[in-house]
Design an enzyme around this catalytic site. Structure first.
Site, PDB file in Angstrom:
ATOM      1  N   HIS A  50      13.015 -28.357 -15.279  1.00 52.88           N
ATOM      2  CA  HIS A  50      12.895 -27.254 -14.168  1.00 52.88           C
ATOM      3  C   HIS A  50      14.234 -27.257 -13.387  1.00 52.88           C
ATOM      4  O   HIS A  50      14.168 -26.973 -12.170  1.00 52.88           O
ATOM      5  CB  HIS A  50      11.447 -27.537 -13.289  1.00 52.88           C
ATOM      6  N   SER A 110       9.728 -25.089 -27.428  1.00 49.28           N
ATOM      7  CA  SER A 110      10.287 -23.866 -27.440  1.00 49.28           C
ATOM      8  C   SER A 110      10.257 -22.967 -28.862  1.00 49.28           C
ATOM      9  O   SER A 110      11.056 -22.706 -29.426  1.00 49.28           O
ATOM     10  CB  SER A 110      11.783 -24.065 -27.168  1.00 49.28           C
ATOM     11  N   GLU A 163      12.213 -12.433 -23.388  1.00 52.68           N
ATOM     12  CA  GLU A 163      11.451 -13.213 -23.085  1.00 52.68           C
ATOM     13  C   GLU A 163      10.776 -13.063 -21.620  1.00 52.68           C
ATOM     14  O   GLU A 163       9.721 -12.817 -21.382  1.00 52.68           O
ATOM     15  CB  GLU A 163      11.479 -14.584 -23.250  1.00 52.68           C
ATOM     16  N   ASP A 206      16.522 -23.169 -23.200  1.00 55.62           N
ATOM     17  CA  ASP A 206      16.010 -23.094 -24.442  1.00 55.62           C
ATOM     18  C   ASP A 206      16.867 -22.207 -25.207  1.00 55.62           C
ATOM     19  O   ASP A 206      17.170 -22.824 -26.375  1.00 55.62           O
ATOM     20  CB  ASP A 206      14.645 -22.577 -24.463  1.00 55.62           C
TER      21      ASP A 206
HETATM   22  C1  GLA Z   1      10.471 -24.037 -20.190  1.00 56.98           C
HETATM   23  C2  GLA Z   1      11.298 -22.944 -19.933  1.00 56.98           C
HETATM   24  C3  GLA Z   1      12.698 -23.406 -19.445  1.00 56.98           C
HETATM   25  C4  GLA Z   1      12.712 -24.712 -18.400  1.00 56.98           C
HETATM   26  C5  GLA Z   1      11.696 -25.578 -19.018  1.00 56.98           C
HETATM   27  C6  GLA Z   1      11.543 -26.613 -17.831  1.00 56.98           C
HETATM   28  O1  GLA Z   1      11.040 -24.568 -21.351  1.00 56.98           O
HETATM   29  O2  GLA Z   1      11.552 -22.141 -20.913  1.00 56.98           O
HETATM   30  O3  GLA Z   1      13.580 -22.305 -19.178  1.00 56.98           O
HETATM   31  O4  GLA Z   1      12.469 -24.176 -17.439  1.00 56.98           O
HETATM   32  O5  GLA Z   1      10.386 -25.086 -19.311  1.00 56.98           O
HETATM   33  O6  GLA Z   1      12.687 -27.509 -17.577  1.00 56.98           O
END
Ligand code: GLA
Length: 398
Positions: free
Chosen positions: A49, A140, A178, A190
Site C-alpha cells: 500500500h 495480480s 483498471e 502491479d
Molecule cells: C493491489 C493494488 C496495488 C497495490 C497493492 C498493495 O495489488 O493493485 O496497486 O496498491 O494492492 O500494495
C-alpha cells in the site's frame, strides 16, 4: 495434527500452455492465432500500500502466467473467449464504454479502450485468454490479463513494445483500463512489474516517478506463496476504503504524499490526526518505507534470509496498524514461523488473497505441509501452495 497433503499449484511447462492456448483459439475462432503472448502474476516482497502513497515497492514477477492468443481483424470488431470462463464478448471498438462489458472481458476490453483514448492505432481483434494466475489470490491476475492483452494489441497494431519507455506507456494504459474502465482503484505497482520485471530480480520501483531499478534476488532462500483462497477483489470497496483513509490523513497533515514523511516525524505528526484509523495508516506507510530500504540492503548484500524479521514486522504492521489482514493470513505467518521459516507476510491488497513465505533452501515442502496442517486444524479451506521464483516480464511466446 492433520495429515492433509499440500495442494501444490505449480506453474507447469509453458510449452504445453502454448499448445493449449493455440488449440482453444482455433476451437473458438476457427483459424490459427497470429501470435501468443504471456504475462506473469506478481508477488510483492515488501512495500505494501505504498504505490498510491508515492513510496518505494519491491515486487517480483512469478512464473505463473496468463496467456493470450490473438489475431487482428480488419472489420474493427472484437471477439473474446477464455479457457476458464464461459463468458464471451463480441462488439466493436467504437462501442466500448467504461463499465461495459464487465467481468474478465471488462479488463481486456478496458485495455483496448484505454489504448484508443491514448491515441494508439488499433485494429479489431480475436482474443483467447488462458488465465493461469489464480484469480482473487492477490497475485495480480488482473494485471497479468491486461498486460498480456496490451502487448498483443500493440504488437498486432505495429506499435513498439521493447525498451523501458514503451513498457512504461503500456503500463499506464493498463492502469487506466483498471481504474477508469473496470472500476478497480489499483495503484500502478502491479502493471509496472508485470511489464518491466527481469528474471532473477525484484523490481525496486519508485512510485512517485515510476523509475525502476533491478535488484538481484540471491539464491540463498526459496519463496513460497500461499493462496489462502479467502478471495478478494479490488472492486469490493475495502481496498478503496484504505486508499481513502490515506488521502484523508495526507490532507489532515497537509502533505502531498504520506510516503514522503520520515519516521522521526511520527511522534510530532500522529497527535495531529483526528482518529486512530488515520494514525494507524500513517504509522504503517511511514514504517513500511523504512522496511523496503532494509530488505533492499539485505538483497544487495546477498543475505535474503536475513530479511525475514523485516517481513514479519511488515505483516504485523498490516495486521495491527493498516488493518487489512485476515485470520487465514495471520495463520500462514504463524505456522510458517513455527515451522522454521525466517520470515513471512501477507502480500498484495489484503482482505484475503496470498502470503509470501521465505524458506531456507530445501525447506519449502516441510513449511507447506505445516501450513496445510494448521489450516486443516483451524477448519479453514485447504490453501494453494505456489513455489515461485523471480521470473521475466510479459513477452511474446510464439
Ligand atoms: C493491489 C493494488 C496495488 C497495490 C497493492 C498493495 O495489488 O493493485 O496497486 O496498491 O494492492 O500494495
Amino acid at each position: 495434527m492433520s495429515t492433509a497433503a499440500p495442494d501444490w499449484v505449480d506453474a507447469g511447462d509453458s510449452r504445453d500452455h502454448r499448445a493449449d492456448a493455440q488449440q482453444a483459439f482455433t476451437a473458438a475462432f476457427d483459424t490459427e492465432p497470429e501470435g501468443i503472448w504471456s504475462a506473469p502474476g506478481r508477488v510483492n516482497l515488501i512495500g505494501e500500500h505504498l504505490d498510491y502513497n508515492g513510496g518505494p515497492v519491491l515486487p517480483l514477477a512469478i512464473d505463473h502466467r496468463t496467456l493470450v492468443a490473438a489475431s487482428p481483424r480488419s472489420d474493427g470488431r472484437i471477439r473474446m473467449a477464455s479457457r476458464q470462463d464461459a463468458a464471451t464478448w463480441e462488439g466493436s471498438l467504437a462501442e466500448l464504454r467504461p463499465g461495459r462489458p464487465t467481468g474478465w472481458c471488462g479488463y481486456a476490453a478496458g485495455v483496448l479502450w484505454a489504448a484508443r483514448e491514448a491515441g494508439r492505432p488499433l485494429s479489431g481483434l480475436n482474443l483467447l485468454v488462458d488465465g493461469r494466475v489464480p484469480v482473487g489470490g492477490g497475485l495480480s491476475s488482473s494485471a497479468a490479463l491486461t498486460c498480456a492483452v496490451a502487448l498483443a494489441a500493440a504488437q498486432l497494431s505495429g506499435s513498439g513494445v521493447s525498451g523501458d519507455d514503451a513498457r512504461r506507456e503500456l503500463a499506464a494504459i493498463c492502469v487506466r483500463a483498471e481504474n477508469d474502465f473496470a472500476g478497480a482503484p489499483t495503484g500502478g505497482m502491479d502493471q509496472a512489474v508485470v511489464l518491466r520485471a527481469l528474471a532473477g530480480h525484484a523490481l525496486l520501483l519508485d512510485c512517485t516517478t515510476f523509475d525502476a531499478e533491478q535488484v538481484p534476488v540471491p539464491h540463498v532462500g526459496e519463496l513460497l506463496v500461499v493462496d489462502t483462497r479467502g478471495h478478494h477483489e479490488l472492486t469490493d470497496g475495502q481496498y478503496g476504503g484504505r486508499r481513502a483513509a490515506c488521502e484523508r490523513a495526507a490532507q489532515e497533515l497537509d502533505v502531498p504524499r504520506l510516503a514522503g514523511l520520515d519516521v522521526t516525524q511520527l511522534p510530532g505528526l500522529l497527535p495531529r490526526l483526528s482518529d486512530d484509523e488515520l494514525r494507524g495508516v500513517v504509522r504503517h506507510v511511514v514504517t513500511e518505507v523504512q522496511r523496503v530500504g532494509a530488505v533492499v540492503s539485505h538483497l544487495r548484500e546477498g543475505r535474503l534470509l536475513e530479511a525475514g524479521p523485516t517481513l514479519l514486522e511488515s505483516h504485523a504492521s498490516m495486521r495491527d496498524d493498516f488493518v487489512i489482514s485476515t485470520p487465514e493470513l495471520d495463520l500462514v505467518v504463524e505456522a510458517a514461523v513455527a515451522a522454521g521459516a525466517p520470515g513471512a507476510r501477507m502480500t498484495g491488497g489484503g482482505f484475503g488473497g496470498s502470503a509470501v513465505v521465505l524458506c531456507r533452501p530445501g525447506d519449502r515442502p516441510a513449511v507447506a505441509a505445516a501450513i496445510t496442517g494448521a489450516f486443516a486444524a483451524a477448519g479453514f479451506a485447504t490453501p494453494g501452495m505456489l513455489p515461485v521464483q523471480a521470473s521475466g516480464a510479459a513477452a511474446r511466446m510464439a
